[in-house]
Design an enzyme around this catalytic site. Structure first.
Site, PDB file in Angstrom:
ATOM      1  CB  SER A  22      25.190  49.919 118.414  1.00 25.85           C
ATOM      2  OG  SER A  22      24.112  49.513 118.837  1.00 25.85           O
ATOM      3  CB  ILE A  24      28.910  43.552 122.998  1.00 25.82           C
ATOM      4  CG1 ILE A  24      29.341  44.149 124.176  1.00 25.82           C
ATOM      5  CG2 ILE A  24      28.892  42.505 123.006  1.00 25.82           C
ATOM      6  CD1 ILE A  24      28.513  43.674 126.012  1.00 25.82           C
ATOM      7  NE  ARG A  45      17.569  52.089 115.065  1.00 26.87           N
ATOM      8  CZ  ARG A  45      18.550  53.884 115.421  1.00 26.87           C
ATOM      9  NH1 ARG A  45      18.736  54.272 114.462  1.00 26.87           N
ATOM     10  NH2 ARG A  45      18.720  53.698 116.344  1.00 26.87           N
ATOM     11  N   GLY A  46      14.551  49.616 109.729  1.00 28.48           N
ATOM     12  CA  GLY A  46      14.236  48.902 108.460  1.00 28.48           C
ATOM     13  C   GLY A  46      15.753  48.321 107.633  1.00 28.48           C
ATOM     14  CG  ASN A  87      25.231  41.127 120.685  1.00 30.83           C
ATOM     15  OD1 ASN A  87      25.472  41.180 121.628  1.00 30.83           O
ATOM     16  ND2 ASN A  87      24.501  41.900 120.291  1.00 30.83           N
ATOM     17  CE1 TYR A 155      20.022  42.246 129.497  1.00 25.02           C
ATOM     18  CE2 TYR A 155      21.154  41.883 131.877  1.00 25.02           C
ATOM     19  CZ  TYR A 155      20.780  41.769 129.877  1.00 25.02           C
ATOM     20  OH  TYR A 155      22.364  42.151 129.642  1.00 25.02           O
ATOM     21  CB  VAL A 188      31.877  46.346 127.555  1.00 20.70           C
ATOM     22  CG1 VAL A 188      31.662  46.694 126.457  1.00 20.70           C
ATOM     23  CG2 VAL A 188      31.679  44.124 128.234  1.00 20.70           C
TER      24      VAL A 188
END
Length: 251
Positions: A22, A24, A45-46, A87, A155, A188
């Protein structure tokens, strides 16, 4: 009227984009795919069917950035690699308070240590690349690499560290034919930032400070990433390119 356009050719290149399901990451992965690359994306996720976005045309690997053993094992699933895009990341992990030491440490693990570990694990594959211009590691930094944001100390520290790590990788890995650069993304338009756009009290100051008077799109970041991964930037390494509509140049 003449129209200027630029197209990149990554036909046959092997690209890994972390967090490519999803935002960027998806924008970057899609741009590489459209330029002919074989693109592997990672997600938590799987499988690709567990997302509400269309991930057709990508190889998929499940990856949790907190799991250093899984990071070390990932390159063996790729077969080869020409471009690594670090990313994936997150602020306020789990909704926690980054001023708490354990949450601060988690934010640094997710946004910096995982990028180092993955780059290090992928180094032999990248060193074997024959991509014109050399193999590349491109990391997605942030305006918090340069600006203090009080609510996300972990962060911000991690994203600042990513800029410095990019310099060190650029210096150390040049002898292996690997370039390392970063893109510091500005504001963004993604699902993560949608709430800011929808609240006028938050959106208005952003637009007022941005000389280009708009939010960025994932395609804006993707274009910069493809340039830095291409032979067009074969003499560029260790650099961080700010793609922020001019936000950072306003005093």
């Amino acid at each position: 009227m003449a129209k200027a356009s630029l197209q990149f050719d990554f036909d046959g290149a092997r690209v890994l984009v972390t967090g490519g399901s999803s935002g960027i990451g998806l924008g970057i992965a899609s741009a590489f795919r459209d330029a002919g690359a074989r693109v592997t994306i990672t997600g938590t996720r799987g499988g690709p069917g567990d997302y509400d976005t269309d991930l057709k045309g990508f190889d998929y690997q499940q990856l949790e950035l907190r799991d250093n053993a899984a990071i070390a094992a990932l390159p063996a699933q790729l077969g080869g690699l020409d471009v690594l895009i670090n990313n994936a990341g997150a602020s306020l992990p789990g909704g926690g308070d980054e001023w708490q030491p354990e949450v601060f440490a988690e934010a640094v693990q997710i946004n910096l240590i995982s990028a180092f570990n993955l780059a290090r694990a992928c180094q032999p594959l990248l060193a074997a690349s024959t991509l014109p211009g050399g193999a590349s590691v491109v990391s997605i930094a942030s305006l918090t690499s340069f600006f203090a944001v009080e609510v996300v100390p972990g962060y911000g520290a991690a994203k600042a560290g990513l800029v410095q790590l990019t310099k060190t990788l650029g210096l150390s890995w040049a002898k292996h034919g690997i370039r390392a650069n970063a893109v510091a993304a500005g504001m963004v338009d993604t699902r993560m930032t949608a709430f800011m756009k929808d609240i006028e009290e938050m959106n208005a100051p952003i637009i007022a400070r941005t000389p280009l008077k708009r939010w960025g799109q994932p395609a804006d970041i993707a274009a910069a990433v493809l340039f830095l991964s291409s032979a067009a930037s074969s003499f560029t390494t260790g650099q961080t390119l700010l793609v922020d509509g001019g936000y950072s140049i306003v005093g």
